[in-house]
Design a protein around this motif. Structure first.
Motif, PDB file in Angstrom:
ATOM      1  N   ILE A 113       0.840  -1.205   0.000  1.00 36.60           N
ATOM      2  CA  ILE A 113       0.000   0.000   0.000  1.00 36.60           C
ATOM      3  C   ILE A 113       0.873   1.252   0.000  1.00 36.60           C
ATOM      4  O   ILE A 113       0.600   2.214  -0.726  1.00 36.60           O
ATOM      5  N   ALA A 114       1.953   1.236   0.769  1.00 38.06           N
ATOM      6  CA  ALA A 114       2.853   2.389   0.812  1.00 38.06           C
ATOM      7  C   ALA A 114       3.500   2.613  -0.547  1.00 38.06           C
ATOM      8  O   ALA A 114       3.635   3.763  -0.998  1.00 38.06           O
ATOM      9  N   LEU A 120       1.539   6.739  -6.748  1.00 38.98           N
ATOM     10  CA  LEU A 120       0.444   7.647  -7.036  1.00 38.98           C
ATOM     11  C   LEU A 120       0.849   9.088  -6.753  1.00 38.98           C
ATOM     12  O   LEU A 120       0.542  10.000  -7.533  1.00 38.98           O
ATOM     13  N   LEU A 121       1.563   9.308  -5.657  1.00 43.48           N
ATOM     14  CA  LEU A 121       2.028  10.651  -5.315  1.00 43.48           C
ATOM     15  C   LEU A 121       2.982  11.182  -6.387  1.00 43.48           C
ATOM     16  O   LEU A 121       2.890  12.347  -6.776  1.00 43.48           O
ATOM     17  N   MET A 122       3.870  10.345  -6.883  1.00 43.59           N
ATOM     18  CA  MET A 122       4.800  10.789  -7.931  1.00 43.59           C
ATOM     19  C   MET A 122       4.028  11.171  -9.201  1.00 43.59           C
ATOM     20  O   MET A 122       4.367  12.161  -9.872  1.00 43.59           O
ATOM     21  N   GLN A 123       2.983  10.413  -9.536  1.00 37.37           N
ATOM     22  CA  GLN A 123       2.161  10.758 -10.695  1.00 37.37           C
ATOM     23  C   GLN A 123       1.438  12.081 -10.466  1.00 37.37           C
ATOM     24  O   GLN A 123       1.365  12.925 -11.363  1.00 37.37           O
ATOM     25  N   VAL A 124       0.924  12.275  -9.260  1.00 33.63           N
ATOM     26  CA  VAL A 124       0.205  13.505  -8.932  1.00 33.63           C
ATOM     27  C   VAL A 124       1.157  14.694  -8.981  1.00 33.63           C
ATOM     28  O   VAL A 124       0.804  15.767  -9.482  1.00 33.63           O
ATOM     29  N   LEU A 125       2.378  14.526  -8.469  1.00 34.77           N
ATOM     30  CA  LEU A 125       3.359  15.625  -8.481  1.00 34.77           C
ATOM     31  C   LEU A 125       3.685  16.068  -9.911  1.00 34.77           C
ATOM     32  O   LEU A 125       3.917  17.251 -10.158  1.00 34.77           O
ATOM     33  N   ALA A 174      -5.932  15.366  -5.250  1.00 35.92           N
ATOM     34  CA  ALA A 174      -5.630  14.717  -6.528  1.00 35.92           C
ATOM     35  C   ALA A 174      -5.433  13.211  -6.338  1.00 35.92           C
ATOM     36  O   ALA A 174      -5.879  12.402  -7.172  1.00 35.92           O
ATOM     37  N   MET A 175      -4.784  12.819  -5.229  1.00 39.63           N
ATOM     38  CA  MET A 175      -4.585  11.389  -4.964  1.00 39.63           C
ATOM     39  C   MET A 175      -5.923  10.702  -4.690  1.00 39.63           C
ATOM     40  O   MET A 175      -6.170   9.587  -5.174  1.00 39.63           O
ATOM     41  N   GLN A 176      -6.807  11.362  -3.935  1.00 42.82           N
ATOM     42  CA  GLN A 176      -8.110  10.776  -3.651  1.00 42.82           C
ATOM     43  C   GLN A 176      -8.937  10.630  -4.926  1.00 42.82           C
ATOM     44  O   GLN A 176      -9.617   9.621  -5.129  1.00 42.82           O
ATOM     45  N   GLU A 177      -8.875  11.637  -5.785  1.00 43.50           N
ATOM     46  CA  GLU A 177      -9.606  11.551  -7.053  1.00 43.50           C
ATOM     47  C   GLU A 177      -9.048  10.437  -7.932  1.00 43.50           C
ATOM     48  O   GLU A 177      -9.804   9.714  -8.575  1.00 43.50           O
ATOM     49  N   ALA A 178      -7.725  10.295  -7.933  1.00 44.47           N
ATOM     50  CA  ALA A 178      -7.115   9.235  -8.737  1.00 44.47           C
ATOM     51  C   ALA A 178      -7.515   7.856  -8.205  1.00 44.47           C
ATOM     52  O   ALA A 178      -7.772   6.937  -8.986  1.00 44.47           O
ATOM     53  N   LYS A 179      -7.562   7.708  -6.871  1.00 45.66           N
ATOM     54  CA  LYS A 179      -7.973   6.427  -6.297  1.00 45.66           C
ATOM     55  C   LYS A 179      -9.429   6.116  -6.634  1.00 45.66           C
ATOM     56  O   LYS A 179      -9.786   4.983  -6.914  1.00 45.66           O
ATOM     57  N   LYS A 180     -10.293   7.170  -6.565  1.00 45.15           N
ATOM     58  CA  LYS A 180     -11.703   6.951  -6.921  1.00 45.15           C
ATOM     59  C   LYS A 180     -11.824   6.523  -8.379  1.00 45.15           C
ATOM     60  O   LYS A 180     -12.625   5.654  -8.708  1.00 45.15           O
TER      61      LYS A 180
END
Length: 185
Positions: A113-114, A120-125, A174-180
């Motif tokens: 998960i980490a 995901l964070l790197m993609q969002v950045l 952005a991470m929450q939207e990507a997860k959704k």
């Protein structure tokens, strides 16, 4: 034991008196120590510590009657035993705290998960505005100071905290939207 402790005393008369006290009252000393601690080694430590404390009062004890000496020695052993018990309780409590604070190794699920969150964070950045991405990378990945970051983005050092808060909030959204979006697929 007593000869080693007596070697610390420089005056031969004090050494002889201390040995006499020990020979006469060692049974009393161990008896009092055993009332507070059943461990024989701990009792020996208590008696040794008591002898060290009695050494400081040899002049006072020399002038007292044997019954007063016995009471004084019993009191010293009792106080040392109580202090030893308190110290042992503190050590045990500290050991429990350390054992409770001991971090556990992350499970395989937590590691996966980490990693997913980091990816995901790197993609969002990469999708965030350049100033916000620079702030987040600089502060949390590269460890830059607020002053250095302020120079990089051209603002006051006092403003960096607020800009970081906004950047974190945007990254989280952005991470929450990507997860959704991933869950809907």
């Amino acid at each position: 034991m007593i000869t080693w402790i007596c070697s610390v005393v420089s005056d031969p008369d004090d050494q002889e008196f201390l040995i006499e006290l020990y020979e006469e009252f060692h049974a009393l000393m161990f008896s009092v120590a055993r009332r507070y601690n059943n461990n024989w080694m701990s009792c020996e430590d208590i008696v040794q510590e008591s002898i060290l404390r009695i050494m400081d009062k040899l002049d006072v004890l020399r002038s007292k009657k044997r019954c007063v000496q016995a009471g004084y020695i019993a009191m010293v052993v009792r106080n040392v035993a109580i202090n030893t018990l308190k110290h042992e309780d503190i050590v045990k409590a500290h050991a429990r705290e350390v054992a409770e604070e001991e971090p556990t190794a992350p499970t395989m699920d937590e590691i996966l998960i980490a990693r997913e969150n980091a990816e995901l964070l790197m993609q969002v950045l990469q999708q965030m505005p350049e100033a916000e991405a620079l702030l987040l990378r600089g502060k949390y990945m590269l460890g830059y100071s607020d002053e250095y970051l302020a120079k990089q983005i051209g603002c006051q050092p006092k403003s960096v905290r607020m800009k970081l808060t906004r950047a974190r909030r945007h990254a989280l959204q952005a991470m929450q939207e990507a997860k959704k979006g991933e869950e809907q697929l």
